[in-house]
Design a protein around this motif. Structure first.
Motif, PDB file in Angstrom:
ATOM      1  N   ILE A   3       0.848  -1.210   0.000  1.00 18.76           N
ATOM      2  CA  ILE A   3       0.000   0.000   0.000  1.00 18.76           C
ATOM      3  C   ILE A   3       0.880   1.256   0.000  1.00 18.76           C
ATOM      4  CG2 ILE A   3      -1.646   1.354   1.353  1.00 18.76           C
ATOM      5  CD1 ILE A   3      -2.873  -1.338   2.267  1.00 18.76           C
ATOM      6  N   LYS A   4       1.920   1.265   0.817  1.00 20.93           N
ATOM      7  CA  LYS A   4       2.836   2.413   0.867  1.00 20.93           C
ATOM      8  C   LYS A   4       3.556   2.587  -0.464  1.00 20.93           C
ATOM      9  CE  LYS A   4       3.751   2.244   5.858  1.00 20.93           C
ATOM     10  NZ  LYS A   4       4.776   2.019   6.915  1.00 20.93           N
ATOM     11  N   TYR A   5       3.953   1.482  -1.051  1.00 24.05           N
ATOM     12  CA  TYR A   5       4.659   1.544  -2.330  1.00 24.05           C
ATOM     13  C   TYR A   5       3.728   2.037  -3.441  1.00 24.05           C
ATOM     14  CZ  TYR A   5       7.234   0.096  -6.484  1.00 24.05           C
ATOM     15  OH  TYR A   5       7.881   0.088  -7.694  1.00 24.05           O
ATOM     16  N   HIS A   6       2.470   1.608  -3.400  1.00 26.51           N
ATOM     17  CA  HIS A   6       1.483   2.059  -4.378  1.00 26.51           C
ATOM     18  C   HIS A   6       1.303   3.566  -4.290  1.00 26.51           C
ATOM     19  CE1 HIS A   6      -2.490   2.614  -6.290  1.00 26.51           C
ATOM     20  NE2 HIS A   6      -2.188   1.520  -6.976  1.00 26.51           N
ATOM     21  N   ASP A   7       1.248   4.096  -3.072  1.00 27.23           N
ATOM     22  CA  ASP A   7       1.119   5.541  -2.868  1.00 27.23           C
ATOM     23  C   ASP A   7       2.352   6.259  -3.418  1.00 27.23           C
ATOM     24  OD1 ASP A   7      -1.297   5.121  -1.641  1.00 27.23           O
ATOM     25  OD2 ASP A   7      -0.511   5.265   0.410  1.00 27.23           O
ATOM     26  N   TRP A   8       3.544   5.698  -3.187  1.00 29.02           N
ATOM     27  CA  TRP A   8       4.776   6.304  -3.697  1.00 29.02           C
ATOM     28  C   TRP A   8       4.759   6.344  -5.224  1.00 29.02           C
ATOM     29  CZ3 TRP A   8       8.339   4.085  -7.014  1.00 29.02           C
ATOM     30  CH2 TRP A   8       9.496   4.842  -7.257  1.00 29.02           C
ATOM     31  N   GLN A   9       4.328   5.246  -5.849  1.00 30.49           N
ATOM     32  CA  GLN A   9       4.317   5.178  -7.307  1.00 30.49           C
ATOM     33  C   GLN A   9       3.309   6.171  -7.888  1.00 30.49           C
ATOM     34  OE1 GLN A   9       2.959   1.692  -9.845  1.00 30.49           O
ATOM     35  NE2 GLN A   9       5.163   1.286  -9.782  1.00 30.49           N
ATOM     36  N   ASP A  10       2.148   6.301  -7.240  1.00 29.01           N
ATOM     37  CA  ASP A  10       1.144   7.258  -7.700  1.00 29.01           C
ATOM     38  C   ASP A  10       1.678   8.682  -7.630  1.00 29.01           C
ATOM     39  OD1 ASP A  10      -0.794   5.480  -8.416  1.00 29.01           O
ATOM     40  OD2 ASP A  10      -1.968   5.665  -6.580  1.00 29.01           O
ATOM     41  N   SER A  11       2.405   9.004  -6.555  1.00 27.91           N
ATOM     42  CA  SER A  11       2.967  10.352  -6.411  1.00 27.91           C
ATOM     43  C   SER A  11       4.024  10.609  -7.480  1.00 27.91           C
ATOM     44  CB  SER A  11       3.569  10.539  -5.018  1.00 27.91           C
ATOM     45  OG  SER A  11       4.701   9.698  -4.832  1.00 27.91           O
ATOM     46  N   LEU A  12       4.771   9.566  -7.841  1.00 29.57           N
ATOM     47  CA  LEU A  12       5.785   9.702  -8.888  1.00 29.57           C
ATOM     48  C   LEU A  12       5.132   9.980 -10.237  1.00 29.57           C
ATOM     49  CD1 LEU A  12       8.884   9.477  -9.370  1.00 29.57           C
ATOM     50  CD2 LEU A  12       8.494   7.080  -9.969  1.00 29.57           C
ATOM     51  N   LYS A  13       4.019   9.318 -10.513  1.00 30.29           N
ATOM     52  CA  LYS A  13       3.300   9.548 -11.762  1.00 30.29           C
ATOM     53  C   LYS A  13       2.786  10.981 -11.837  1.00 30.29           C
ATOM     54  CE  LYS A  13       1.538   4.806 -12.151  1.00 30.29           C
ATOM     55  NZ  LYS A  13       0.315   3.965 -12.165  1.00 30.29           N
ATOM     56  N   CYS A  14       2.313  11.493 -10.704  1.00 29.14           N
ATOM     57  CA  CYS A  14       1.792  12.861 -10.673  1.00 29.14           C
ATOM     58  C   CYS A  14       2.907  13.882 -10.888  1.00 29.14           C
ATOM     59  CB  CYS A  14       1.092  13.128  -9.335  1.00 29.14           C
ATOM     60  SG  CYS A  14      -0.437  12.194  -9.115  1.00 29.14           S
ATOM     61  N   GLN A  15       4.095  13.583 -10.348  1.00 28.52           N
ATOM     62  CA  GLN A  15       5.231  14.493 -10.469  1.00 28.52           C
ATOM     63  C   GLN A  15       5.832  14.485 -11.874  1.00 28.52           C
ATOM     64  OE1 GLN A  15       8.005  13.301  -7.416  1.00 28.52           O
ATOM     65  NE2 GLN A  15       6.486  13.537  -5.786  1.00 28.52           N
ATOM     66  N   GLN A  16       5.770  13.322 -12.540  1.00 29.29           N
ATOM     67  CA  GLN A  16       6.404  13.186 -13.853  1.00 29.29           C
ATOM     68  C   GLN A  16       5.433  12.584 -14.875  1.00 29.29           C
ATOM     69  OE1 GLN A  16       9.702  10.604 -12.908  1.00 29.29           O
ATOM     70  NE2 GLN A  16      10.872  12.215 -11.917  1.00 29.29           N
ATOM     71  N   PRO A  17       4.267  13.181 -15.073  1.00 30.38           N
ATOM     72  CA  PRO A  17       3.282  12.591 -15.988  1.00 30.38           C
ATOM     73  C   PRO A  17       3.789  12.507 -17.425  1.00 30.38           C
ATOM     74  CG  PRO A  17       2.674  14.828 -15.410  1.00 30.38           C
ATOM     75  CD  PRO A  17       3.806  14.453 -14.505  1.00 30.38           C
ATOM     76  N   HIS A  18       4.632  13.454 -17.838  1.00 34.74           N
ATOM     77  CA  HIS A  18       5.134  13.473 -19.203  1.00 34.74           C
ATOM     78  C   HIS A  18       6.186  12.392 -19.459  1.00 34.74           C
ATOM     79  CE1 HIS A  18       7.799  15.812 -16.686  1.00 34.74           C
ATOM     80  NE2 HIS A  18       8.740  15.764 -17.609  1.00 34.74           N
ATOM     81  N   LEU A  19       6.765  11.839 -18.370  1.00 35.77           N
ATOM     82  CA  LEU A  19       7.787  10.808 -18.517  1.00 35.77           C
ATOM     83  C   LEU A  19       7.227   9.397 -18.377  1.00 35.77           C
ATOM     84  CD1 LEU A  19      10.700  12.396 -16.416  1.00 35.77           C
ATOM     85  CD2 LEU A  19      10.396  12.440 -18.899  1.00 35.77           C
ATOM     86  N   TRP A  20       5.998   9.305 -17.892  1.00 36.39           N
ATOM     87  CA  TRP A  20       5.464   7.979 -17.591  1.00 36.39           C
ATOM     88  C   TRP A  20       4.920   7.302 -18.849  1.00 36.39           C
ATOM     89  CZ3 TRP A  20       6.547   6.178 -12.922  1.00 36.39           C
ATOM     90  CH2 TRP A  20       6.028   4.930 -12.554  1.00 36.39           C
ATOM     91  N   GLN A  21       5.346   6.080 -19.079  1.00 36.64           N
ATOM     92  CA  GLN A  21       4.937   5.318 -20.253  1.00 36.64           C
ATOM     93  C   GLN A  21       3.685   4.498 -19.941  1.00 36.64           C
ATOM     94  OE1 GLN A  21       6.771   5.692 -23.131  1.00 36.64           O
ATOM     95  NE2 GLN A  21       7.937   7.187 -21.945  1.00 36.64           N
ATOM     96  N   GLU A  22       2.697   4.583 -20.795  1.00 34.13           N
ATOM     97  CA  GLU A  22       1.453   3.865 -20.568  1.00 34.13           C
ATOM     98  C   GLU A  22       1.599   2.353 -20.714  1.00 34.13           C
ATOM     99  OE1 GLU A  22      -1.550   4.695 -19.418  1.00 34.13           O
ATOM    100  OE2 GLU A  22      -0.620   6.611 -18.976  1.00 34.13           O
ATOM    101  N   GLN A  23       2.619   1.919 -21.492  1.00 30.41           N
ATOM    102  CA  GLN A  23       2.784   0.488 -21.755  1.00 30.41           C
ATOM    103  C   GLN A  23       2.827  -0.325 -20.469  1.00 30.41           C
ATOM    104  OE1 GLN A  23       6.534  -0.534 -23.491  1.00 30.41           O
ATOM    105  NE2 GLN A  23       5.990  -2.680 -23.861  1.00 30.41           N
ATOM    106  N   GLY A  24       3.540   0.186 -19.484  1.00 27.42           N
ATOM    107  CA  GLY A  24       3.672  -0.553 -18.236  1.00 27.42           C
ATOM    108  C   GLY A  24       3.205   0.250 -17.042  1.00 27.42           C
ATOM    109  N   SER A  25       2.189   1.096 -17.273  1.00 23.02           N
ATOM    110  CA  SER A  25       1.750   2.004 -16.218  1.00 23.02           C
ATOM    111  C   SER A  25       1.242   1.277 -14.975  1.00 23.02           C
ATOM    112  CB  SER A  25       0.653   2.938 -16.747  1.00 23.02           C
ATOM    113  OG  SER A  25      -0.460   2.178 -17.183  1.00 23.02           O
ATOM    114  N   LYS A  26       0.865   0.011 -15.118  1.00 19.32           N
ATOM    115  CA  LYS A  26       0.335  -0.730 -13.985  1.00 19.32           C
ATOM    116  C   LYS A  26       1.344  -1.704 -13.384  1.00 19.32           C
ATOM    117  CE  LYS A  26      -3.759   1.119 -14.274  1.00 19.32           C
ATOM    118  NZ  LYS A  26      -4.265   2.042 -13.215  1.00 19.32           N
TER     119      LYS A  26
END
Length: 250
Positions: free
Chosen positions: A136-159
């Motif tokens: 759960i903590k790691y999921h929250d960290w990953q979500d915050s990373l996506k919000c900080q770098q939305p332009h760098l995040w690749q949809e192919q493996g977004s999950k």
């Protein structure tokens, strides 16, 4: 086949030829004079202590994806490529259950997602509450990373769990990061050591071989027993010592 399997097959073939010779089915054994060398003893895989696993996790603290991958392997016994292919859609955090249904595969240097090679590898693995909290903590960290770098995040493996920008990563990249953490923790270990350690702990806790086989995704229980027999032998010695209480009075 493995060297041990090939050795057993050679012995069976020689015995069959000898039986056919005795029954007059053949006049000469085609394996006469053929020596069957003993199989080479497999190199024993080390088992990490709880203190060593803690050191390894501490060494990976600045790298959340690596830290989570190490923790997952240690607590579930998953293969490295199974952890790398694990997606959030295959994790039920409420029920504390994950499904192994894909792995990362590397062909000509390109990483892709693929189905596991065997049916037994596709399995469900329950996990403990403490790992649930960590996920759960790691999921929250990953979500915050996506919000900080939305332009760098690749949809192919977004999950995917083990990713830094949504891109799936291969076993060589993970193993390289793992070795760096192991050196920092002053350990000589590979990712497979975590799977081996998990399985060993299950045997030491008294789990039935069939339970261990199912959790590890082995195609045959003989694989499980061939790998971990020496640990169950230690438990058998303790069992034998306990039989002193049943020794008849003479």
């Amino acid at each position: 086949p493995s060297q041990n399997t090939a050795h057993r097959l050679a012995i069976l073939a020689k015995a069959a030829c000898q039986q056919a010779l005795q029954e007059g089915i053949i006049k000469k054994s085609p394996l006469e004079g053929v020596n069957i060398p003993a199989p080479k003893r497999q190199k024993e895989i080390p088992v990490l202590s709880l203190e060593e696993v803690s050191r390894l996790l501490q060494a990976a603290e600045g790298n959340p994806p690596l830290h989570m991958a190490i923790l997952l392997q240690y607590m579930t016994g998953m293969r490295a490529e199974e952890v790398l292919g694990l997606s959030w859609q295959r994790i039920d955090l409420e029920e504390r259950l994950l499904q192994v249904e894909q792995v990362t595969n590397v062909v000509h240097g390109k990483v892709s997602l693929a189905k596991p090679k065997t049916t037994s590898s596709r399995r469900r693995i329950p996990f403990p509450a403490k790992l649930q909290e960590a996920l759960i903590k790691y999921h929250d960290w990953q979500d915050s990373l996506k919000c900080q770098q939305p332009h760098l995040w690749q949809e192919q493996g977004s999950k995917l769990l083990y990713t830094y920008d949504g891109t799936p990563l291969g076993i060589h990249q993970y193993a390289s990061a793992f070795r760096r953490a192991a050196r920092k923790a002053e350990l000589q270990a590979s990712p497979h050591v975590l799977r081996h350690t998990h399985a060993t702990q299950l045997f030491l806790q008294g789990w039935h071989p069939k339970d261990v086989q199912a959790r590890l995704g082995h195609s045959s229980i003989s694989i499980t027993l061939d790998t971990y027999t020496h640990y169950s032998l230690d438990r058998s010695r303790k069992l034998a010592d306990g039989l002193d209480a049943l020794y008849p009075k003479i």
